[in-house]
Write a protein that holds these residues in place. Structure first.
Motif, PDB file in Angstrom:
ATOM      1  N   PHE A  65       0.825  -1.205   0.000  1.00  0.00           N
ATOM      2  CA  PHE A  65       0.000   0.000   0.000  1.00  0.00           C
ATOM      3  C   PHE A  65       0.861   1.258   0.000  1.00  0.00           C
ATOM      4  O   PHE A  65       0.549   2.241  -0.675  1.00  0.00           O
ATOM      5  CB  PHE A  65      -0.915   0.021   1.236  1.00  0.00           C
ATOM      6  N   ILE A  66       1.945   1.230   0.768  1.00  0.00           N
ATOM      7  CA  ILE A  66       2.845   2.390   0.832  1.00  0.00           C
ATOM      8  C   ILE A  66       3.455   2.658  -0.544  1.00  0.00           C
ATOM      9  O   ILE A  66       3.491   3.804  -1.017  1.00  0.00           O
ATOM     10  CB  ILE A  66       3.952   2.159   1.884  1.00  0.00           C
ATOM     11  N   GLY A  67       3.933   1.583  -1.198  1.00  0.00           N
ATOM     12  CA  GLY A  67       4.527   1.743  -2.523  1.00  0.00           C
ATOM     13  C   GLY A  67       3.530   2.237  -3.549  1.00  0.00           C
ATOM     14  O   GLY A  67       3.811   3.164  -4.325  1.00  0.00           O
ATOM     15  N   ILE A  68       2.338   1.641  -3.550  1.00  0.00           N
ATOM     16  CA  ILE A  68       1.303   2.047  -4.492  1.00  0.00           C
ATOM     17  C   ILE A  68       0.812   3.461  -4.188  1.00  0.00           C
ATOM     18  O   ILE A  68       0.553   4.255  -5.102  1.00  0.00           O
ATOM     19  CB  ILE A  68       0.123   1.053  -4.450  1.00  0.00           C
ATOM     20  N   GLY A  69       0.697   3.791  -2.903  1.00  0.00           N
ATOM     21  CA  GLY A  69       0.273   5.140  -2.524  1.00  0.00           C
ATOM     22  C   GLY A  69       1.265   6.192  -2.992  1.00  0.00           C
ATOM     23  O   GLY A  69       0.876   7.278  -3.441  1.00  0.00           O
ATOM     24  N   TRP A  70       2.553   5.855  -2.898  1.00  0.00           N
ATOM     25  CA  TRP A  70       3.587   6.780  -3.364  1.00  0.00           C
ATOM     26  C   TRP A  70       3.495   6.968  -4.880  1.00  0.00           C
ATOM     27  O   TRP A  70       3.562   8.096  -5.390  1.00  0.00           O
ATOM     28  CB  TRP A  70       4.960   6.249  -2.976  1.00  0.00           C
ATOM     29  N   LEU A  71       3.323   5.859  -5.607  1.00  0.00           N
ATOM     30  CA  LEU A  71       3.180   5.952  -7.062  1.00  0.00           C
ATOM     31  C   LEU A  71       1.915   6.722  -7.448  1.00  0.00           C
ATOM     32  O   LEU A  71       1.913   7.482  -8.414  1.00  0.00           O
ATOM     33  CB  LEU A  71       3.138   4.557  -7.679  1.00  0.00           C
ATOM     34  N   GLU A 122       0.288  13.880  -8.948  1.00  0.00           N
ATOM     35  CA  GLU A 122       1.093  15.060  -8.587  1.00  0.00           C
ATOM     36  C   GLU A 122       0.563  15.732  -7.322  1.00  0.00           C
ATOM     37  O   GLU A 122       0.374  16.943  -7.261  1.00  0.00           O
ATOM     38  CB  GLU A 122       1.146  16.051  -9.753  1.00  0.00           C
ATOM     39  N   THR A 123       0.299  14.901  -6.319  1.00  0.00           N
ATOM     40  CA  THR A 123      -0.150  15.401  -5.027  1.00  0.00           C
ATOM     41  C   THR A 123       0.897  15.058  -3.970  1.00  0.00           C
ATOM     42  O   THR A 123       1.915  14.433  -4.259  1.00  0.00           O
ATOM     43  CB  THR A 123      -1.504  14.767  -4.633  1.00  0.00           C
ATOM     44  N   ASN A 124       0.616  15.451  -2.730  1.00  0.00           N
ATOM     45  CA  ASN A 124       1.545  15.199  -1.636  1.00  0.00           C
ATOM     46  C   ASN A 124       1.775  13.704  -1.440  1.00  0.00           C
ATOM     47  O   ASN A 124       0.828  12.924  -1.411  1.00  0.00           O
ATOM     48  CB  ASN A 124       0.978  15.819  -0.347  1.00  0.00           C
ATOM     49  N   ARG A 125       3.066  13.309  -1.333  1.00  0.00           N
ATOM     50  CA  ARG A 125       3.406  11.882  -1.234  1.00  0.00           C
ATOM     51  C   ARG A 125       2.802  11.244   0.015  1.00  0.00           C
ATOM     52  O   ARG A 125       2.245  10.147  -0.046  1.00  0.00           O
ATOM     53  CB  ARG A 125       4.934  11.704  -1.206  1.00  0.00           C
ATOM     54  N   TRP A 126       2.920  11.926   1.159  1.00  0.00           N
ATOM     55  CA  TRP A 126       2.393  11.363   2.409  1.00  0.00           C
ATOM     56  C   TRP A 126       0.878  11.224   2.346  1.00  0.00           C
ATOM     57  O   TRP A 126       0.301  10.253   2.852  1.00  0.00           O
ATOM     58  CB  TRP A 126       2.789  12.242   3.593  1.00  0.00           C
ATOM     59  N   LYS A 127       0.229  12.189   1.717  1.00  0.00           N
ATOM     60  CA  LYS A 127      -1.229  12.117   1.576  1.00  0.00           C
ATOM     61  C   LYS A 127      -1.629  10.901   0.745  1.00  0.00           C
ATOM     62  O   LYS A 127      -2.562  10.174   1.095  1.00  0.00           O
ATOM     63  CB  LYS A 127      -1.746  13.396   0.905  1.00  0.00           C
ATOM     64  N   ILE A 155       0.085   8.112   0.337  1.00  0.00           N
ATOM     65  CA  ILE A 155       0.372   6.898   1.102  1.00  0.00           C
ATOM     66  C   ILE A 155      -0.700   6.660   2.161  1.00  0.00           C
ATOM     67  O   ILE A 155      -1.233   5.549   2.300  1.00  0.00           O
ATOM     68  CB  ILE A 155       1.766   6.995   1.753  1.00  0.00           C
ATOM     69  N   LEU A 156      -1.047   7.705   2.908  1.00  0.00           N
ATOM     70  CA  LEU A 156      -2.029   7.560   3.987  1.00  0.00           C
ATOM     71  C   LEU A 156      -3.423   7.236   3.448  1.00  0.00           C
ATOM     72  O   LEU A 156      -4.166   6.450   4.052  1.00  0.00           O
ATOM     73  CB  LEU A 156      -2.072   8.841   4.831  1.00  0.00           C
ATOM     74  N   GLU A 157      -3.783   7.828   2.316  1.00  0.00           N
ATOM     75  CA  GLU A 157      -5.092   7.529   1.710  1.00  0.00           C
ATOM     76  C   GLU A 157      -5.191   6.059   1.315  1.00  0.00           C
ATOM     77  O   GLU A 157      -6.203   5.398   1.565  1.00  0.00           O
ATOM     78  CB  GLU A 157      -5.308   8.416   0.478  1.00  0.00           C
ATOM     79  N   THR A 158      -4.118   5.552   0.688  1.00  0.00           N
ATOM     80  CA  THR A 158      -4.129   4.159   0.252  1.00  0.00           C
ATOM     81  C   THR A 158      -4.126   3.212   1.444  1.00  0.00           C
ATOM     82  O   THR A 158      -4.838   2.200   1.449  1.00  0.00           O
ATOM     83  CB  THR A 158      -2.907   3.870  -0.646  1.00  0.00           C
ATOM     84  N   LEU A 159      -3.331   3.529   2.464  1.00  0.00           N
ATOM     85  CA  LEU A 159      -3.319   2.720   3.682  1.00  0.00           C
ATOM     86  C   LEU A 159      -4.687   2.719   4.352  1.00  0.00           C
ATOM     87  O   LEU A 159      -5.168   1.680   4.814  1.00  0.00           O
ATOM     88  CB  LEU A 159      -2.263   3.246   4.657  1.00  0.00           C
ATOM     89  N   GLY A 160      -5.309   3.893   4.404  1.00  0.00           N
ATOM     90  CA  GLY A 160      -6.632   3.993   5.018  1.00  0.00           C
ATOM     91  C   GLY A 160      -7.679   3.194   4.274  1.00  0.00           C
ATOM     92  O   GLY A 160      -8.510   2.515   4.885  1.00  0.00           O
TER      93      GLY A 160
END
Length: 247
Positions: free
Chosen positions: A202-208, A214-219, A221-226
């Motif tokens: 999820f972290i890897g896919i969220g980053w991609l 073209e949005t915030n990387r942490w956002k 990652i957290l959206e995908t994890l959530g």
């Protein structure tokens, strides 16, 4: 020396070409991966909630993985193909209007560029330049009047990338169960290990995903994890409740 340098340059160009092609389909890879990991992990979580064995998890997981992956890839293929067909349909109409109603179409071009601030002699020069070439004329009408862009990506490639991403990323939650089934060593805490592996996916896919949008990387990652965690909690709860009801 010259040949070696030329070889290195060709190799670099080849790598860059592959990377560019990957970037063209990065969006499909990301969304296929998100759907694959979330759906398969939901199956794993539901099976864990129902306290099912590794063999059952593998059967349910792989059945879901390939059936949903194929369904999603077909959807991607048909969606892209429909966009192409729709573009061609309107393009055909525009060609007919240019051939049979040239003055009306020329006036439409004039109004489009007049709205952009062109006027006087410059406006007439722009209209004359655009309408002197039939293909250019239709292309402008498609973009400016109908706001339609031609889909350059192959529908087959879109469907294939989606399917591969769904299978590859969606397989991650099943890894520990496959290992547990194939080896004699009993693996304890299968679901916990699956959670860790899937979280990394999820972290890897969220980053991609953040790279694509073209949005915030942490956002991203957290959206995908959530999203994954919510699906897992719901599936685990349903599996647990059904296990208590059925048994």
């Amino acid at each position: 020396m010259v040949q070696a340098a030329q070889h290195d340059e060709n190799k670099t160009h080849g790598i860059q070409s592959i990377w560019n092609r990957f970037q063209d389909h990065l969006g499909e890879f990301v969304y296929g991966g998100i759907d694959g990991s979330v759906t398969t992990f939901a199956v794993v979580a539901g099976a864990a909630g129902a306290e099912l064995g590794s063999a059952v998890v593998i059967i349910l997981g792989f059945a879901n993985l390939f059936a949903d992956g194929f369904s999603m890839s077909i959807g991607s293929y048909l969606s892209t193909k429909s966009e192409r067909d729709n573009y061609r349909k309107h393009q055909k109409v525009e060609y007919w209007e240019v051939d049979n109603l040239p003055e009306a179409e020329r006036q439409e071009v004039r109004e489009i560029y007049q709205a952009k601030g062109f006027e006087g002699e410059l406006l007439e020069q722009v209209v004359a330049k655009i309408t002197e070439d039939r293909d250019r004329w239709v292309d402008v009408m498609m973009k400016e009047e109908l706001e339609m862009m031609k889909e350059q990506k192959s529908p087959l490639a879109m469907g294939l990338v989606t399917f591969i991403s769904f299978i590859v990323i969606g397989f991650i939650p099943l890894l520990v169960y496959v290992y547990d089934y194939l080896t004699d060593d009993a693996v304890s805490q299968n679901f916990l290990i699956a959670c860790i592996f899937t979280s990394l996916a999820f972290i890897g896919i969220g980053w991609l995903k953040a790279v694509v949008t073209e949005t915030n990387r942490w956002k991203g990652i957290l959206e995908t994890l959530g999203l994954g965690a919510s699906a897992a909690v719901l599936a685990y709860w349903v599996g647990d409740v059904l296990e208590k009801i059925v048994t």
